[in-house]
Design a protein around this motif. Sequence first.
Motif, PDB file in Angstrom:
ATOM      1  N   LYS A  77       0.836  -1.209   0.000  1.00 22.82           N
ATOM      2  CA  LYS A  77       0.000   0.000   0.000  1.00 22.82           C
ATOM      3  C   LYS A  77       0.870   1.258   0.000  1.00 22.82           C
ATOM      4  O   LYS A  77       0.555   2.237  -0.684  1.00 22.82           O
ATOM      5  CB  LYS A  77      -0.945   0.003   1.200  1.00 22.82           C
ATOM      6  CG  LYS A  77      -1.818  -1.251   1.319  1.00 22.82           C
ATOM      7  CD  LYS A  77      -2.541  -1.590   0.028  1.00 22.82           C
ATOM      8  CE  LYS A  77      -3.304  -2.905   0.131  1.00 22.82           C
ATOM      9  NZ  LYS A  77      -3.911  -3.319  -1.164  1.00 22.82           N
ATOM     10  N   PHE A  78       1.956   1.229   0.758  1.00 23.15           N
ATOM     11  CA  PHE A  78       2.862   2.384   0.793  1.00 23.15           C
ATOM     12  C   PHE A  78       3.478   2.649  -0.585  1.00 23.15           C
ATOM     13  O   PHE A  78       3.771   3.797  -0.929  1.00 23.15           O
ATOM     14  CB  PHE A  78       3.974   2.154   1.811  1.00 23.15           C
ATOM     15  CG  PHE A  78       3.528   2.140   3.251  1.00 23.15           C
ATOM     16  CD1 PHE A  78       2.298   2.644   3.634  1.00 23.15           C
ATOM     17  CD2 PHE A  78       4.366   1.625   4.234  1.00 23.15           C
ATOM     18  CE1 PHE A  78       1.893   2.637   4.966  1.00 23.15           C
ATOM     19  CE2 PHE A  78       3.975   1.613   5.565  1.00 23.15           C
ATOM     20  CZ  PHE A  78       2.737   2.118   5.928  1.00 23.15           C
ATOM     21  N   ALA A  79       3.700   1.577  -1.340  1.00 26.04           N
ATOM     22  CA  ALA A  79       4.314   1.734  -2.666  1.00 26.04           C
ATOM     23  C   ALA A  79       3.455   2.619  -3.575  1.00 26.04           C
ATOM     24  O   ALA A  79       3.979   3.297  -4.468  1.00 26.04           O
ATOM     25  CB  ALA A  79       4.527   0.369  -3.312  1.00 26.04           C
ATOM     26  N   SER A  80       2.153   2.632  -3.323  1.00 22.84           N
ATOM     27  CA  SER A  80       1.266   3.487  -4.113  1.00 22.84           C
ATOM     28  C   SER A  80       1.272   4.930  -3.632  1.00 22.84           C
ATOM     29  O   SER A  80       0.662   5.797  -4.263  1.00 22.84           O
ATOM     30  CB  SER A  80      -0.169   2.943  -4.047  1.00 22.84           C
ATOM     31  OG  SER A  80      -0.233   1.636  -4.579  1.00 22.84           O
ATOM     32  N   ALA A  81       1.965   5.164  -2.500  1.00 24.69           N
ATOM     33  CA  ALA A  81       2.020   6.518  -1.940  1.00 24.69           C
ATOM     34  C   ALA A  81       3.464   6.978  -1.790  1.00 24.69           C
ATOM     35  O   ALA A  81       3.822   7.648  -0.827  1.00 24.69           O
ATOM     36  CB  ALA A  81       1.314   6.544  -0.587  1.00 24.69           C
ATOM     37  N   SER A 489      -9.356   6.700  -0.027  1.00 26.18           N
ATOM     38  CA  SER A 489      -9.047   6.300  -1.408  1.00 26.18           C
ATOM     39  C   SER A 489      -9.226   4.804  -1.623  1.00 26.18           C
ATOM     40  O   SER A 489      -8.982   4.287  -2.708  1.00 26.18           O
ATOM     41  CB  SER A 489      -7.611   6.695  -1.763  1.00 26.18           C
ATOM     42  OG  SER A 489      -6.675   5.988  -0.958  1.00 26.18           O
ATOM     43  N   LYS A 490      -9.641   4.131  -0.553  1.00 22.64           N
ATOM     44  CA  LYS A 490      -9.857   2.678  -0.570  1.00 22.64           C
ATOM     45  C   LYS A 490      -8.608   1.905  -0.979  1.00 22.64           C
ATOM     46  O   LYS A 490      -8.684   0.885  -1.674  1.00 22.64           O
ATOM     47  CB  LYS A 490     -11.052   2.314  -1.458  1.00 22.64           C
ATOM     48  CG  LYS A 490     -12.374   2.839  -0.902  1.00 22.64           C
ATOM     49  CD  LYS A 490     -13.583   2.243  -1.600  1.00 22.64           C
ATOM     50  CE  LYS A 490     -14.870   2.721  -0.929  1.00 22.64           C
ATOM     51  NZ  LYS A 490     -16.073   2.144  -1.550  1.00 22.64           N
ATOM     52  N   THR A 491      -7.469   2.401  -0.516  1.00 23.12           N
ATOM     53  CA  THR A 491      -6.207   1.688  -0.724  1.00 23.12           C
ATOM     54  C   THR A 491      -5.980   0.796   0.489  1.00 23.12           C
ATOM     55  O   THR A 491      -5.088   1.010   1.307  1.00 23.12           O
ATOM     56  CB  THR A 491      -5.049   2.681  -0.908  1.00 23.12           C
ATOM     57  OG1 THR A 491      -5.409   3.653  -1.890  1.00 23.12           O
ATOM     58  CG2 THR A 491      -3.779   1.967  -1.362  1.00 23.12           C
TER      59      THR A 491
END
Length: 507
Positions: A77-81, A489-491
């Motif tokens: 999930k962090f990789a998307s942020a 963001s439903k991540t």
Amino acid sequence: MKTKYIWLVAAMVAFSSCSDDDDSSTMTEEQLPELTAGSADFSNYISLGASFTAGYTDGALFQATQEMSFPNILSQKFASAGGSTTFNQPLTNDNFGGLALNGDRIADPRLVFGGAGPVPLEAALGAPVTVTTDVLLNNPTGPFQNMGVPGAKSFHLLANGYGNISNLSAGAANPYFVRMTGSTPDASMLELAVAQSPTFFTLSEIGGNDVLGFAVSGGSGVDRTGDPNAANYGPNDITDPGLFQVALTGMVDALTANGAKGAVANVPYITSLPHFTTVPYNPLPMDEATATQVNNGYAQYNGGLQTMVTIGQIDEAEAEARTIKFVASSANAVVIEDEDLTDLSAFGLPSYRHATADDLLVLPASSFIGTRVNDDPTMVNGVSVPLEDKWVLVASELASINAATDAYNAAIASVVSAKGLALVDLNSVLSQASETGITFDDYTMNTDLVFGGLVSLDGIHLTSRGYALMANKFLEAIDATYESNFVASKTLAKAANYPTTFSPALQ
């Protein structure tokens, strides 16, 4: 009278169920906000902790659950942020689980569901397996971003030599950490984490193992409250809250020294886990003839209690609490030893009583209660042979566990607040799951053994779906503290992507 898992066979239900609500063809696509990290920097994420952090489940550490560990889920999930797409874990060699040292097994393979309850993998397969993860022969290469070490207590994270294989025989090292230290065997877990200059970290279940050994041993250790010298500690002792606070403060100070942010989970009341709640205190069926026979065997003991009342050694209330009496019923309470009772050994009377609803029997007692000693039908464990302390947590032992847990959580809350970190209330999550159940997408999970969905077959560690829920609770706390928007963001992790059990065929 064997009672092994009879309470689990009462009803067979599906391991999981969910409704498929794929109505995308008739619904307008939801417009979600763009994911933002807020004030957090996830570019270099490091996790520190014990077995939950490692992904330990079903009594073992194995590849499938390591890949579904909550830190690995968070890293995705962090990789998307803005986080790294690399998250190195000390993966085991297979999905059997277990550990070996130069070919000799030092930890057993995982548990599986055997139809009536948890059973060892090899029993389900009907054949032995070779444990291939060997701490002497084939350790992985670091550095590791997941530094979860099963069995580690709070002060172990700062201990030099805890990952040195030469210290294993003395009990001063941990084989799971030996796999991580490589060319720096004397480096501490904290030193290896700080050396990677994390921008974000998680600390989880720090404090859990500080009471767990005491609990699973039925309170056989020592409550070390007031003794901050770890050199005096045995493996089943409760850590002094003062020592815990020193260790916790040292960890957080070191991890935040260069400006890193993080999230810290508090400690659940571990005695609400199924390892301590599955075995009933009164599992013994008995007909009238058997009850009369057993009661005759305790007649002298019960008479002795009345003599102790007469001479003023105990009062009537204690005599009544200690009296052993079985009846024709399907639910007789087991007989236990209780060292908290008045010591009457000088008068030839042991400290026996029936267990009550206030006592907790540990899960391994399920295969012990009602069995015969040396195949003697008159010597039955829990009946004519009282259960030793190691099988039962009595009120004073539970009080010690809860008092230490409360002290640890107070320290965690204080340190987290002072540093402006995110606090993950794992204590409340487990309490809710054990009392009313907790909703995760289309599932309601609770802490029932096997069928609850949250806790794995060992009765202590979470299932992979449980770890996914835990990851989401971290994301919620991170949002609240750093103004990220993983939830909006439903991540988030999806429950249906994570199983609650694994097939014996998984290798």
